[in-house]
Design an enzyme around this catalytic site. Structure first.
Site, PDB file in Angstrom:
ATOM      1  N   TRP A  75       0.840  -1.218   0.000  1.00 59.23           N
ATOM      2  CA  TRP A  75       0.000   0.000   0.000  1.00 59.23           C
ATOM      3  C   TRP A  75       0.860   1.248   0.000  1.00 59.23           C
ATOM      4  CZ3 TRP A  75      -4.201  -1.448  -1.928  1.00 59.23           C
ATOM      5  CH2 TRP A  75      -4.787  -2.663  -1.579  1.00 59.23           C
TER       6      TRP A  75
ATOM      7  N   ASP B 296      -1.679   6.954   6.165  1.00 59.64           N
ATOM      8  CA  ASP B 296      -2.705   6.001   5.735  1.00 59.64           C
ATOM      9  C   ASP B 296      -2.984   5.093   6.927  1.00 59.64           C
ATOM     10  OD1 ASP B 296      -4.204   3.927   4.755  1.00 59.64           O
ATOM     11  OD2 ASP B 296      -2.800   3.329   3.177  1.00 59.64           O
TER      12      ASP B 296
ATOM     13  N   LYS C 108     -12.811  -1.401   7.291  1.00 54.54           N
ATOM     14  CA  LYS C 108     -12.221  -2.197   8.378  1.00 54.54           C
ATOM     15  C   LYS C 108     -12.802  -1.698   9.706  1.00 54.54           C
ATOM     16  CE  LYS C 108      -8.344  -2.375   5.322  1.00 54.54           C
ATOM     17  NZ  LYS C 108      -8.427  -3.634   4.598  1.00 54.54           N
TER      18      LYS C 108
HETATM   19  N1  PLP Z   1      -4.107   1.149   2.548  1.00 52.22           N
HETATM   20  C1  PLP Z   1      -4.138   0.089   3.378  1.00 52.22           C
HETATM   21  C2  PLP Z   1      -3.244   0.069   4.567  1.00 52.22           C
HETATM   22  C3  PLP Z   1      -4.991  -0.983   3.090  1.00 52.22           C
HETATM   23  O1  PLP Z   1      -5.017  -2.041   3.911  1.00 52.22           O
HETATM   24  C4  PLP Z   1      -5.807  -0.937   1.947  1.00 52.22           C
HETATM   25  C5  PLP Z   1      -6.729  -2.050   1.623  1.00 52.22           C
HETATM   26  O2  PLP Z   1      -6.809  -3.042   2.283  1.00 52.22           O
HETATM   27  C6  PLP Z   1      -5.737   0.191   1.116  1.00 52.22           C
HETATM   28  C7  PLP Z   1      -4.880   1.213   1.441  1.00 52.22           C
HETATM   29  C8  PLP Z   1      -6.580   0.305  -0.132  1.00 52.22           C
HETATM   30  O3  PLP Z   1      -7.876   0.618   0.255  1.00 52.22           O
HETATM   31  P1  PLP Z   1      -9.043   0.812  -0.821  1.00 52.22           P
HETATM   32  O4  PLP Z   1      -9.400  -0.529  -1.328  1.00 52.22           O
HETATM   33  O5  PLP Z   1     -10.145   1.457   0.012  1.00 52.22           O
HETATM   34  O6  PLP Z   1      -8.560   1.726  -1.885  1.00 52.22           O
END
Ligand code: PLP
Length: 353
Positions: A100, A166, A190
């Site tokens: 991520w 994030d 989550k």
């Molecule tokens: N950042 C983290 C730490 C994540 O765990 C996730 C998805 O699990 C994301 C970003 C991406 O999220 P999204 O699917 O809402 O774009």
């Protein structure tokens, strides 16, 4: 029979939230309308949006302070792009702790220089880099919990530049000083609610740094001016987030949730370390309280283990496809009993080989 849902997200939510959300689909608040058909400009939805924004700030202890809360479209991934579009003038610094973070860096590179101050890629992201320095940049970006690898930042650097985080997979899971961040974002699916929206907590001071010519839909300024209603918001996802935040408050807020989360994490990690059949993936000091990642030492036992946890009505224990093995995601709504059951199945495997 309800399953014990260890899925990494969308994930388990409190049963009371399911019930209220289902009732609202039938008839929202005795209005004679479904939540799926009420106008986002109606008094009913404006009240939902305002309460959800206020509760999100309250949970982060940022109420009455200089922050705003937004519920935006596009999930956390849209924030990778929006952060850079709004604030990356020349250079930004990123801590690379997994897939991520890397995706956030990739978006940053579209707007300027995205410097990696440190990376744990050398060991397949099983730890969090600690010793790094942050140069003079537009902002520093980090990922507080690495959902895929099961690592978590326990401390954040003290810096004199905007810090952006994030927090998709550990927001509202434990008491931290949210005030140290200038912008926090999190996909809702989550600890906030269900999929379809992302929460952004932003310091008003940071708005002064927004670059010129950011398209309206991608500018934080637009969304703040329009109270998170610039275009039709994801009404149902925001309603579910509100129900979940109300539930969290009723549980005693983040302090009460933190102590439950600590108990769950202690239970699973104790078993991973004790049981001779398993080993943990993440370095011990960086282990996540939300996602415990572990492997079987002998892969030939995987059919037997899979059979055991599936028969125990456990769901979603498979590790992320990039690392394999197992991942127990233990977000706020997962009960201690579910973790106890998982521990029992690990012990059953040990007894039955
Ligand atoms: N950042 C983290 C730490 C994540 O765990 C996730 C998805 O699990 C994301 C970003 C991406 O999220 P999204 O699917 O809402 O774009």
């Amino acid at each position: 029979m309800r399953k014990h849902n260890f899925c990494a997200g969308p994930c388990t939510l409190p049963q009371s939230v399911f019930k209220e959300a289902a009732a609202a689909v039938e008839n929202y608040n005795n209005s004679g309308l479904s939540i799926l058909e009420i106008s986002h400009r109606s008094d009913a939805f404006v009240a939902i949006m305002e309460e959800a924004r206020a509760l999100a700030l309250e949970m982060a202890d940022l109420q009455n302070k200089d922050y705003e809360a937004l519920f935006l479209h596009g999930g956390a991934s849209m924030q990778f792009l929006m952060v850079a579009y709004n604030f990356l003038q020349k250079k930004a610094a990123y801590l690379d702790t997994g897939v991520w973070s890397s995706k956030a860096i990739k978006e940053g590179e579209l707007f300027g220089e995205a410097i990696k101050v440190a990376s744990s890629k050398d060991e397949n992201y099983n730890y969090v880099p600690k010793n790094y320095s942050i140069p003079e940049v537009d902002y520093f970006h980090c990922t507080s919990n690495n959902t895929i690898y099961g690592t978590q930042l326990k401390e954040f650097p003290q810096i004199g530049i905007p810090m952006i985080c994030d927090m998709s997979s550990d927001i509202f899971s434990k008491k931290i000083d949210y005030n140290q961040f200038d912008l926090i974002y999190a996909g809702a699916q989550k600890n906030i609610g269900t999929t379809g929206t992302a929460l952004v907590l932003i310091k008003k001071e940071l708005l002064k740094k927004i670059k010129p010519n950011v398209p309206s839909m991608l500018s934080y300024q637009t969304h703040i001016e329009r109270k998170s209603m610039f275009n039709t918001p994801p009404v149902y996802a925001i309603y579910v987030a509100l129900l979940n935040l109300r539930w969290l408050e009723k549980q005693g807020g983040i302090s009460a949730t933190e102590s439950k989360n600590r108990k769950k994490a202690a239970l699973i990690y104790k078993e991973i370390d004790r049981n001779p059949l398993f080993y943990g993936f993440a370095k011990k000091e960086d282990r996540s309280m939300m996602n415990a990642t572990f492997f079987l030492k002998d892969e030939s036992l995987s059919d037997k283990f899979n059979d055991l946890w599936q028969k125990a009505e456990i769901n979603g224990l498979e590790g992320h496809r990039t690392i394999g093995g197992y991942r127990a995601s233990m977000y706020n709504a997962l009960s201690i009993e579910s973790v106890e059951l998982l521990v029992q199945t690990m012990q059953e495997l040990e007894k039955n080989i």
